[in-house]
Design an enzyme around this catalytic site. Structure first.
Site, PDB file in Angstrom:
ATOM      1  N   GLY A  90       0.803  -1.219   0.000  1.00  0.00           N
ATOM      2  CA  GLY A  90       0.000   0.000   0.000  1.00  0.00           C
ATOM      3  C   GLY A  90       0.836   1.269   0.000  1.00  0.00           C
ATOM      4  O   GLY A  90       0.304   2.359  -0.238  1.00  0.00           O
ATOM      5  N   VAL A 237       0.038 -22.946   0.464  1.00  0.00           N
ATOM      6  CA  VAL A 237       1.093 -23.133   1.478  1.00  0.00           C
ATOM      7  C   VAL A 237       0.686 -24.389   2.231  1.00  0.00           C
ATOM      8  O   VAL A 237      -0.411 -24.448   2.789  1.00  0.00           O
ATOM      9  CB  VAL A 237       1.135 -21.947   2.479  1.00  0.00           C
ATOM     10  CG1 VAL A 237       2.191 -22.193   3.552  1.00  0.00           C
ATOM     11  CG2 VAL A 237       1.408 -20.632   1.760  1.00  0.00           C
ATOM     12  N   HIS A 477      -8.729   1.619   5.069  1.00  0.00           N
ATOM     13  CA  HIS A 477      -8.107   1.163   6.312  1.00  0.00           C
ATOM     14  C   HIS A 477      -8.782  -0.094   6.830  1.00  0.00           C
ATOM     15  O   HIS A 477      -9.333  -0.106   7.927  1.00  0.00           O
ATOM     16  CB  HIS A 477      -8.187   2.271   7.373  1.00  0.00           C
ATOM     17  CG  HIS A 477      -7.506   3.529   6.947  1.00  0.00           C
ATOM     18  ND1 HIS A 477      -7.885   4.776   7.356  1.00  0.00           N
ATOM     19  CD2 HIS A 477      -6.442   3.723   6.122  1.00  0.00           C
ATOM     20  CE1 HIS A 477      -7.104   5.682   6.821  1.00  0.00           C
ATOM     21  NE2 HIS A 477      -6.223   5.067   6.048  1.00  0.00           N
TER      22      HIS A 477
END
Ligand SMILES: Cc1cc2nc3c(=O)[nH]c(=O)nc-3n(C[C@H](O)[C@H](O)[C@H](O)COP(=O)(O)OP(=O)(O)OC[C@H]3O[C@@H](n4cnc5c(N)ncnc54)[C@H](O)[C@@H]3O)c2cc1C
Ligand code: SF4
Length: 560
Positions: A90, A237, A477
């Site tokens: 970001g 993963v 946010h």
């Protein structure tokens, strides 16, 4: 004895290169680990950043639509989430306002009592601030001066402040645009150019003045041997050698994120993994891996306590403004209009007028269809009474020069949850869907302030069209979803960011944040990652036996 055996491709793989990922990469490389950073976004330099928001393909990230920029919008029922996607996460698109939250945040949420946060965190905030090069903004543009006058008129002038920003600004009275050798890291960092106050921070700084992560943490991490794989998306993963808890290492699978057809699948092995793909990215990846059986022991609390801040964007347009309101830094100043409500003056650079399509005349009323009706009535009335003036207000021409965006944030304890489900509109595969109470899109005190601002500036107050039409607030946010807690019954990671149920696996990004910060979050994410990395021993001393601990608050306190 160290156990960095050569059969692993890397000691650590870090997924994502934003604030948490960059700190992890540098600190692990400094400790002597062999580190790889997998980042699905592209590398950006002043040469390939877009000159304005009209270059949509170099601004937005939606590779399926051939948009390969660094800024993404994701739409959910309860919120639209804005985030970055790039080497540097970001930081490429953010407005570089870095504020420390109030101490009370450590008393709320599932992290409360798990460590002596108020004693420990200041040193990590200090390190983060030094690394990111934070200063008090010295460049006040015309929009900031208008904000100050509006605050005076509203009787809150004493709350006006200059933002803390991560920008290489010239000294008072000195010109911008001056290039000098590394001013931050004793000559180890790249050369930098002083800020010229062009207002372009959110379109990516094309002058080398914004302290993006590729110019500090990642730059130094690469110097210490960390390898960054850009345009590389992690899709799997899973623990190696049948050890379900990851104690024998992990296999990480990736694809090329920008390729349309040949996705070039790759496989890497490592002893430890750091998830740092942002709140949304980490939630999405962990949900997917839990669901497909790669990491089934991830806590059921995944997706809980997603905090979106109460945010509302309003604006003021001053047609034929004598001053260029796009000048300054992206967020140069702020005010508090009441105890809970904080407003910042935001701008886009000259020529970045594409956002004008999202703006419309100011509309109050209650959220929902009633507000849409009110907006239509106001708009039609205005068009009938002042057709030319109204059209001039809505047209893109000179929008950035004539507009101040007011970003309003409220420090209220709102949160929603995310779940991994088949969506009623897209039942073909599971996706993230939001659940919970709606966060308000309309903040009456902010609208009132915008009207005062407009009166002082000689302009007209504006609302954001999507907030009115869909009653969905936007936020840059998004936090939480894999929060710090004392046990897997309350969160996903322990107070040292270790994932419950797995060995040598960590989460270091906005997803661990367990309370509403009430201020822009990147400094806190950076400081938390600094703290998390401080607990990892040097490569020469590790036994590779780190795992999430269920601990009573008192025992955890005594360890830290
Ligand atoms: C327009 C805008 C302005 C902002 N302004 C401010 C501001 O002024 N101040 C502030 O504090 N905050 C600001 N923010 C918010 C700030 O950018 C974020 O809070 C912050 O970047 C979050 O850091 P992070 O470490 O959690 O993740 P990020 O910085 O979001 O990094 C995560 C990275 O992971 C990558 N990734 C995700 N999934 C995968 C995967 N599967 N494989 C590989 N890579 C993956 C993403 O591409 C991304 O680059 C702003 C945000 C936006 C959009
Ligand atoms: S105002 Fe312009 S020069 Fe300064 S940091 Fe932002 S984009 Fe770079």
């Amino acid at each position: 004895m160290p156990d960095t055996t050569p059969q692993f491709d890397f000691d650590f793989i870090v997924i994502g290169s934003g604030f948490g990922g960059s700190v992890s990469a540098l600190r692990l490389a400094e400790k002597g680990y062999r580190v790889a950073v997998m980042e699905m976004g592209r590398r950006w330099t002043p040469k390939n950043l877009p000159p304005s928001s009209w270059y949509l393909h170099r601004w937005f990230w939606e590779p399926a639509l051939a948009l390969r920029g660094f800024f993404r919008m994701r739409y959910f029922r309860h919120v639209t989430i804005l985030h970055g996607c790039a080497v540097g996460g970001g930081s490429i698109t953010y407005a570089c306002t870095l504020l420390r939250p109030a101490d009370q945040i450590w008393d709320n949420g599932s992290w409360a009592g798990l460590a002596d946060w108020k004693r420990e965190m200041p040193q990590h905030y200090d390190t983060a601030s030094r690394m990111l090069g934070i200063i008090e903004n010295r460049i006040l543009g015309p929009a900031d001066k208008l904000l100050q006058r509006a605050a005076d008129a509203a009787g809150v002038g004493q709350t006006f402040y200059r933002t803390q920003v991560a920008i290489f600004e010239p000294a008072h009275g000195q010109p911008g645009g001056v290039t000098v050798p590394d001013p931050y890291f004793g000559g180890e960092g790249p050369e930098r150019t002083t800020c010229s106050g062009c207002g372009g921070c959110m379109m990516g700084c094309r002058h080398g003045a914004k302290n993006t992560l590729d110019l500090n943490y990642l730059f130094l991490a690469e110097k210490r041997g960390a390898q960054i794989f850009a345009e590389t998306k992690v899709i799997d993963v899973r623990p190696l050698d049948g050890a379900g808890d990851g104690s024998r290492g992990y296999e990480v699978r990736t694809i090329c994120s920008t390729a349309r057809f040949a996705q070039r699948p790759r496989r890497f092995t490592c002893r430890g993994v750091v998830f740092a793909a942002s709140s949304l990215g980490t939630m999405e990846l962990l949900f997917h891996l839990k669901d497909r059986g790669s990491l089934p022991a991830i806590s059921e609390q995944l997706g809980r306590y997603v905090r979106t801040n109460s945010e509302s964007l309003i604006g003021v347009r001053v047609p034929r403004s004598a001053e260029d309101l796009s000048k300054g830094v992206a967020i140069g100043s702020g005010v508090y209009i009441d105890e809970h409500t904080h407003i910042e003056a935001v701008r886009y650079p000259e020529g970045s007028n594409a956002m004008s399509f999202l703006a419309t005349i100011l509309t109050g009323g209650r959220p929902g269809p009633g507000r849409v009706g009110l907006w239509l009535r106001n708009l039609c009335g205005s068009l009938l009474r002042h057709p030319l003036k109204t059209l001039r207000l809505l047209m893109p021409y000179r929008w950035a020069r004539e507009c101040v965006i007011l970003l309003c944030m409220q420090a209220l304890n709102n949160h929603i949850d995310m779940q991994w489900k088949r969506h009623v509109y897209w039942p073909f595969r599971k996706l993230l869907v939001s659940r919970g109470q709606r966060v308000p899109t309309f903040i009456p005190a902010a609208n009132e302030f915008a009207q005062k601002f407009a009166a002082i500036a000689g302009g007209t107050a504006m609302s954001m069209l999507p907030e009115i039409l869909f009653d969905v607030p936007g936020t840059a946010h998004c936090l939480g979803g894999a929060v710090i807690a004392g046990s897997p019954e309350r969160g996903v990671v322990d107070a040292r960011h270790r994932v419950f149920g797995y060995w040598n696996m960590y989460v270091c990004d906005g997803s661990v944040v367990a309370a509403n910060l009430g201020v822009n979050p990147s400094l806190t994410i950076t400081a938390l990652a600094e703290r998390a990395m401080s607990f990892i021993p040097p490569a020469s001393e590790t036994a590779w036996k780190d795992h999430g601990e269920i601990a009573s608050p008192s025992s955890l306190r005594s360890q830290t």
